[in-house]
Design an enzyme around this catalytic site. Structure first.
Site, short mmCIF file in Angstrom:
data_model
loop_
_atom_site.label_atom_id
_atom_site.label_comp_id
_atom_site.label_asym_id
_atom_site.label_seq_id
_atom_site.Cartn_x
_atom_site.Cartn_y
_atom_site.Cartn_z
N ASP A 111 43.74 33.16 34.78
CA ASP A 111 43.50 32.20 35.85
C ASP A 111 44.83 31.57 36.27
OD1 ASP A 111 41.11 30.63 37.23
OD2 ASP A 111 42.45 29.07 36.46
N HIS A 277 34.17 35.15 34.62
CA HIS A 277 35.57 34.77 34.78
C HIS A 277 36.26 34.40 33.48
CE1 HIS A 277 39.13 32.90 36.51
NE2 HIS A 277 38.84 31.76 35.88
#
Length: 300
Positions: A111, A277
């Site tokens: 991320d 994610h």
């Protein structure tokens, strides 16, 4: 034993002077160095299921909090949000590794940490031996190709960049609610974040300085980072790059992930993993296996 030590047993928790800021890091192991960089809204705790396996495999592991996150220093932001440009955040981590005695290392970034790692590989190619980016496409690419579906599912890209202090004030009203909803929206694996890990994330997220730093991070990404990316539009990452992403996540469903990274790097491999994610928390086994295979690639 404090909460972080309990979540990262066997790791030495340090605060290291990185020049401009002090960075919190968890360090363990012997062997080739690997730097682990987390994303938002996590801290270095995101690596709790991965880091011990890398140590057991023969690596020195440094899991660090980015500036503004966790227990690292939190500068104000500065003109054009420069304090949170990925260039500044990458500089911190290179200085951290040098202070620990490592001039060249592999870096794994999830991320926001992946965006810092991408900038690091461009600005400090002498330091980055191998690069792993986790569940991201390049920042400039994602903004350039934004559509309604992406803007809806990644709304915080557009909420957090609003001028001070609108998002800070709104999140600060109930940070636990925002954090809980954010983590739930990112993950496709119930229970991936244990109560102890959530409590540590929340401890950090309740700090108004952290909330401001997070907003500054995203403001920089939508501003000065795009300026830096435009200046380097023709530059390519020369270190071998591995892209890993969650097959059930927004990035994997919205982009040709390998295609986007082949526009930015010379040597790209990668794969989707069966998760959303939060790859290091949802699929730590397959993720660590893929990282180890990449780190060992070409080694006798």
């Amino acid at each position: 034993m404090d909460a972080l030590s309990a979540l990262m047993p066997g790791f030495d928790i340090r605060r290291v002077d990185a020049g401009e800021v002090t960075i919190r890091a968890a360090v363990a192991g012997e062997g080739p160095p690997v730097l682990l960089l987390h994303g938002h809204p996590q801290t270095l705790v995101v690596w709790r299921k991965v880091a011990p396996r890398l140590v057991a495999a023969g690596y020195t592991v440094v899991a660090a909090d980015l500036r503004g996150y966790g227990d690292s220093d939190k500068p104000a932001g500065g003109p054009d949000n420069l304090d949170y440009s990925k260039r500044a955040m990458a500089r911190d981590q290179v200085a951290l590794m040098r202070e620990l005695g490592f001039d060249r290392f592999a870096v794994v970034g999830h991320d926001r940490g992946g965006r810092v790692a991408h900038r690091m590989a461009l600005d400090h190619p002498e330091a980055v031996e191998r690069l792993v980016v986790v569940d991201i496409a390049p920042t400039a690419t994602m903004y350039a190709r934004t559509d309604k579906a992406f803007a809806t599912r990644y709304f915080w890209w557009f909420f957090l960049i609003q001028p001070f202090d609108l998002p800070e004030r709104m999140i600060g009203y109930d940070p636990e609610y925002f954090l809980r909803r954010h983590l739930a929206g990112q993950s496709a694996t119930p229970g991936a974040v244990e109560p102890e890990a959530f409590a540590e994330y929340l401890r950090c997220y309740r700090d108004p300085r952290t909330i401001h730093a997070i907003c500054e991070d995203y403001r920089a990404a939508a501003g000065i980072d795009l300026v830096h990316d435009a200046a380097d539009a023709e530059a390519r990452v020369t270190a071998p790059l591995l892209a890993l992403w969650g097959a059930l996540g927004v990035v994997g469903q919205s982009y040709d992930v390998l295609g986007t990274w082949r526009e930015k790097a010379l040597d790209v491999a990668g794969a989707a993993l069966p998760c959303g994610h939060a790859v290091p928390e949802e699929a730590p086994g397959p993720f660590t296996d893929a990282v180890l295979a990449f780190l060992r690639r070409g080694n006798v």
